[in-house]
Motif scaffolding. Sequence first.
Motif, PDB file in Angstrom:
ATOM      1  N   PHE A 259       0.822  -1.197  -0.074  1.00 34.71           N
ATOM      2  CA  PHE A 259       0.037  -0.110  -0.233  1.00 34.71           C
ATOM      3  C   PHE A 259       0.712   1.350  -0.034  1.00 34.71           C
ATOM      4  CE2 PHE A 259      -2.827  -3.227   1.381  1.00 34.71           C
ATOM      5  CZ  PHE A 259      -3.878  -3.048   0.519  1.00 34.71           C
ATOM      6  N   VAL A 260       1.895   1.640   0.657  1.00 36.57           N
ATOM      7  CA  VAL A 260       2.653   2.467   0.694  1.00 36.57           C
ATOM      8  C   VAL A 260       3.242   2.698  -0.872  1.00 36.57           C
ATOM      9  CG1 VAL A 260       4.975   3.648   1.442  1.00 36.57           C
ATOM     10  CG2 VAL A 260       3.346   2.759   3.173  1.00 36.57           C
ATOM     11  N   PRO A 261       3.874   1.738  -1.345  1.00 35.78           N
ATOM     12  CA  PRO A 261       4.285   2.075  -2.523  1.00 35.78           C
ATOM     13  C   PRO A 261       3.200   2.358  -3.833  1.00 35.78           C
ATOM     14  CG  PRO A 261       5.153   0.094  -1.902  1.00 35.78           C
ATOM     15  CD  PRO A 261       4.276   0.241  -0.979  1.00 35.78           C
ATOM     16  N   ILE A 262       1.904   1.780  -3.548  1.00 35.90           N
ATOM     17  CA  ILE A 262       1.066   2.453  -4.451  1.00 35.90           C
ATOM     18  C   ILE A 262       0.610   3.916  -4.053  1.00 35.90           C
ATOM     19  CG2 ILE A 262      -1.402   1.938  -4.952  1.00 35.90           C
ATOM     20  CD1 ILE A 262      -1.098  -0.841  -4.791  1.00 35.90           C
ATOM     21  N   ILE A 263       0.502   4.246  -2.833  1.00 31.24           N
ATOM     22  CA  ILE A 263      -0.025   5.495  -2.558  1.00 31.24           C
ATOM     23  C   ILE A 263       1.261   6.377  -2.928  1.00 31.24           C
ATOM     24  CG2 ILE A 263      -0.247   7.010  -0.639  1.00 31.24           C
ATOM     25  CD1 ILE A 263      -1.730   4.400   0.945  1.00 31.24           C
ATOM     26  N   LYS A 264       2.542   6.135  -2.902  1.00 32.41           N
ATOM     27  CA  LYS A 264       3.495   6.954  -3.135  1.00 32.41           C
ATOM     28  C   LYS A 264       3.397   7.243  -4.538  1.00 32.41           C
ATOM     29  CE  LYS A 264       7.555   7.659  -1.380  1.00 32.41           C
ATOM     30  NZ  LYS A 264       8.831   7.309  -0.923  1.00 32.41           N
ATOM     31  N   SER A 265       3.370   6.058  -5.344  1.00 35.21           N
ATOM     32  CA  SER A 265       2.932   6.333  -6.924  1.00 35.21           C
ATOM     33  C   SER A 265       1.823   7.290  -7.257  1.00 35.21           C
ATOM     34  CB  SER A 265       2.771   4.882  -7.281  1.00 35.21           C
ATOM     35  OG  SER A 265       2.711   5.091  -8.966  1.00 35.21           O
ATOM     36  N   LEU A 266       0.857   7.097  -6.691  1.00 37.01           N
ATOM     37  CA  LEU A 266      -0.362   8.016  -6.973  1.00 37.01           C
ATOM     38  C   LEU A 266      -0.050   9.399  -6.684  1.00 37.01           C
ATOM     39  CD1 LEU A 266      -3.259   5.772  -5.565  1.00 37.01           C
ATOM     40  CD2 LEU A 266      -3.155   6.325  -8.073  1.00 37.01           C
ATOM     41  N   SER A 267       0.398   9.664  -5.367  1.00 33.83           N
ATOM     42  CA  SER A 267       0.619  11.029  -5.028  1.00 33.83           C
ATOM     43  C   SER A 267       1.955  11.860  -5.791  1.00 33.83           C
ATOM     44  CB  SER A 267       1.220  10.861  -3.507  1.00 33.83           C
ATOM     45  OG  SER A 267       0.175  10.235  -2.574  1.00 33.83           O
ATOM     46  N   LEU A 268       3.011  10.986  -5.983  1.00 29.82           N
ATOM     47  CA  LEU A 268       4.011  11.550  -6.924  1.00 29.82           C
ATOM     48  C   LEU A 268       3.569  12.250  -8.398  1.00 29.82           C
ATOM     49  CD1 LEU A 268       7.087   9.584  -5.643  1.00 29.82           C
ATOM     50  CD2 LEU A 268       6.672  11.970  -5.115  1.00 29.82           C
TER      51      LEU A 268
END
Length: 584
Positions: A259-268
């Motif tokens: 979940f953290v990698p997916i959230i970081k991808s969306l956010s960046l």
Amino acid sequence: MERLALYSPSVATPATAAATTSFSRLSFHHLRSRSSSISTAALRPVSSLGSSPSGSRFNLTGPRFNLFHPKPFLFNPLSKPTSRNPPSPKPITASSSPESDKVITVEVKPKPQGAKLIPLIISVSVGLLVRFFVPRPPEVSPQAWQLLAIFLSTIAGLVLSPLPVGAWAFLGLTTSVLTKTLTFSSAFGAFTNEVIWLIVISFFFARGFVKTGLGDRIATYFVKLLGKSTLGLSYGLTLSEALIAPAMPSTTARAGGVFVPIIKSLSLSAGSKPGDPSSRKLGSYLILSQFQCAGNSSALFLTAAAQNLLCLKLAEELGVVIANPWMSWFKAASLPAFISLLATPFILYKLYPPEIKDTPEAPTMATKKLNLMGPVTKNEWVMIGTMLLAVSLWVFGDAIGIASVVAAMLGLSILLVLGVLDWDDCLSEKSAWDTLAWFAVLVGMAGQLTNLGIVGWISSCVAKFLQGLSLSWPGAFAVLQVSYFCIHYLFASQTGHVGALYSAFLAMHLASGVPNVLAALALAYNTNLFGALTHYSSGQAAVFFGAGYVDLPDIFKMGFVMALVNAIIWGVVGTFWWKFLGLY
């Protein structure tokens, strides 16, 4: 609005490989053209560059390079140690040209060796004070009192961390044997505990989810279905975690591996960067919402978190045996947990709102990512089938005589035989073996304290105090639950808290007249909810905070606010639901 882009590290298409190779050649050609000389130890592929202090990757080719770059894992459950004895750090030198006399030297300071002195002194002093300066009650035997002193010193070390948790627990175990407080066999008896081995195997299952990319795929499907708005994104991620939680029994692995990698991808991709004012655009809200929802996902299923299994094992040692534990746990947790999971993203959306409200391109980008990932692979199908088998046996195993740990062993054997995992994967899962060591020590000590009468003596003292306050069992239940929750501000581990205090608090509940099963389950649910209290309150807390999107004051403030929200939901809804189920 800015475009969103998702990427997958588990997919290597010819285009991505070519782009990465081309960029690497260009980079090294550029270095040669400047006639730079860099020590061999400092050379490594461009793709292996680490993270900046803020937690974000170096963006070397523009914002779309994310598609070809590995995920910025803050928690990497697939990492493997390369050496047991790493070489001593050497100076790194570089010069601008072969003729230049200017040399830049960077000295890498070695990590401090051994125990931290002040925490060591305090932790040892706690045990010595109890052993030699606190009067022993006449109803407590000298052996029991000495073990209590060693146990309290061990717990102080878990809080203050003079050494890593496993190392400090081993010192406590050694002390108990050296002082003849426990025999060797009784000190190491908990290493054959079925629940502890079930927890160890659960770490290997979590690795399988990450290695195959199955967890990533499931979460991306939910982004595709619900990701048209920021609130929808949050609900999609929350529901996907609830779906995979019973078969991926590690909240930390779910956070760091999926979940953290997916959230970081969306956010960046939306221009929301960690450690930057733009973090409030999208990343801060998604990280905080997922962090607060994770505790309820873990509380929903018995097999969703390691500490759940430990709680029921400790309850059994006090005579509280729960029939059909998987279904009993789920039924009692279902209504308050579902309401909390539905309420948390919305409440945080109002209290901690994101600047970007709509994300219309997220479903399209999720679709593209799924296309890049390709069809479900053979290993993913094997992982799905194995987890369905394991969960089915966890639910119905009691009826056919298959214990939960045997079901887990069968699942792991299938993954090994079919090559989804190899033995090196298991050997390199350091957190699993570390957990085996210190869990077994704490469980063993707690069990011996119960056998020697310490837990019963403490619970009777507290029960007399509560009776002196003229509290009925519901009043005592509320006081003890709140106390158990608030004490977690002193702990950096949910499982450490369980090993240290669960047995004692359960005994206090029982002595105060609280119904057995209600007391055992409520304390266990409470254990999951305080995992989002601070940035150090659990393994997943460190992962979410380490993403760099939420400031420390906000972590504490929102952690306290959501603790009150969860207390109201679980307290009010749980009271009526548990009455309906006949728990009291």
